[in-house]
Each structure stands twice: as C-alpha cells, then as structure tokens.
Motif scaffolding. Sequence first.
Motif, mmCIF file in Angstrom:
data_model
loop_
_atom_site.group_PDB
_atom_site.id
_atom_site.type_symbol
_atom_site.label_atom_id
_atom_site.label_comp_id
_atom_site.label_asym_id
_atom_site.label_seq_id
_atom_site.Cartn_x
_atom_site.Cartn_y
_atom_site.Cartn_z
ATOM 1 N N ALA A 1 -0.004 -29.565 71.264
ATOM 2 C CA ALA A 1 1.332 -28.401 71.433
ATOM 3 C C ALA A 1 0.653 -27.274 69.959
ATOM 4 O O ALA A 1 0.388 -26.132 70.943
ATOM 5 C CB ALA A 1 2.274 -28.567 70.624
ATOM 6 N N THR A 2 -0.280 -27.603 69.654
ATOM 7 C CA THR A 2 -0.432 -26.997 68.196
ATOM 8 C C THR A 2 -1.678 -26.299 69.044
ATOM 9 O O THR A 2 -2.204 -24.521 68.760
ATOM 10 C CB THR A 2 -0.802 -26.672 67.273
ATOM 11 N N ARG A 3 -2.660 -26.945 69.719
ATOM 12 C CA ARG A 3 -4.081 -26.301 70.023
ATOM 13 C C ARG A 3 -3.323 -25.328 71.315
ATOM 14 O O ARG A 3 -4.045 -24.483 71.979
ATOM 15 C CB ARG A 3 -4.521 -27.438 70.578
ATOM 16 N N GLU A 4 -2.594 -26.053 72.228
ATOM 17 C CA GLU A 4 -1.985 -25.274 73.210
ATOM 18 C C GLU A 4 -1.704 -23.886 72.998
ATOM 19 O O GLU A 4 -1.577 -22.973 73.514
ATOM 20 C CB GLU A 4 -0.953 -26.515 74.671
ATOM 21 N N LEU A 5 -0.244 -23.900 71.932
ATOM 22 C CA LEU A 5 0.118 -22.916 71.558
ATOM 23 C C LEU A 5 -1.445 -21.506 71.188
ATOM 24 O O LEU A 5 -1.183 -20.509 71.505
ATOM 25 C CB LEU A 5 0.886 -22.481 70.620
ATOM 26 N N LEU A 6 -2.594 -22.306 70.400
ATOM 27 C CA LEU A 6 -3.016 -20.960 69.847
ATOM 28 C C LEU A 6 -4.019 -21.296 70.978
ATOM 29 O O LEU A 6 -4.231 -19.876 70.806
ATOM 30 C CB LEU A 6 -4.519 -22.146 68.923
ATOM 31 N N GLN A 7 -4.578 -21.356 72.165
ATOM 32 C CA GLN A 7 -5.088 -20.903 73.200
ATOM 33 C C GLN A 7 -4.231 -19.966 73.697
ATOM 34 O O GLN A 7 -4.976 -19.162 74.216
ATOM 35 C CB GLN A 7 -5.226 -22.245 74.187
#
Length: 158
Positions: free
Chosen positions: A133-139
């Motif tokens: 989720a963190t990676r997706e939100l950063l993207q």
Amino acid sequence: MTIDEIIDFVSSLDGVLAISPTAGDPWPELSWGDSFFYYSPDGVVPTKTQPFATIVTKDYPDDQRSHLDRPDTFRVNIAAGKEAFIDRIGHSPKQTVTEEVDYSVTDTVIPHPIYGMGGWLAVVNPGTRTDAATRELLQTAYDRARSRYERHSESDSR
C-alpha cells in the motif's frame, strides 16, 4: 520497509528530486535526518510546490501526535489525493475527525495528523501489512505531482 528502502523506491522514479538534509547542509537543522521528494526533472527544488512525499524521523513542534520520539520510529507522509484517501480511509478527507485517530499506530495507513484534510496519508513504520500500500500510494502521489508539473509546464509555454 526501512527509510532507505523508501528513499530508493521513490528516487528510482523518473524526475524525482530527493533531498535528505544532514548537518552542514543549507537546510534548517530541524529537517536534518528527514527526506523530501519532489517531481523536478531539472533537479532544482521547486519554489511553488510542496513535496509529494516526505519521511520524518522526529516530532515537529506542531506535529507530535505520531510520537516519533520513540526509538527507531519514523513516518512516511504521502500526498495521495482525495480519491486514494477515500479508497484507503473510507471517507472524504474533509470528514476526518482527528480526535478519533490514533496517529501513533504503526504499519497502518492513516490520515496525516496535520494535512489529512488535504488528502495526505501517512504510515508510521511501514511494515509487512502496509509495504504494498505504501509503494502504491507513493506511486500515486508521484503520478499526481508529475501530472501537475506537466500541466503547469504546458500552460507556461503558451
């Protein structure tokens, strides 16, 4: 996720300027140890925009509810936008009631304690539950910042 893993992930995105101030840098001492991410393909700190994500490693004078003064504690802050905020939190950023949120909880996507009403999300010590989720939100935040930059570049060239 570690701070270095987050920095490496975001820095690998095209056009990202990552700033991680340390002692002796021209940035305010309060920012030392933190990281700030901008979409800036020319490598110059933008003067008219905020970072699309940050990592903070300590409490700031007006931002202490995450209790980042605990050992080995940091928070990643993400300008996710209204749609991603609603998707993750279940309601509009404008409906965020700060008293009901435990901003110190770890490995959980939460509204940002100060900028939640602006569509910012946060994760204290992202771990196995929030890595993806963190990676997706950063993207998502990166895509939004890049799109905003491109729109402004197009309007400036007219």
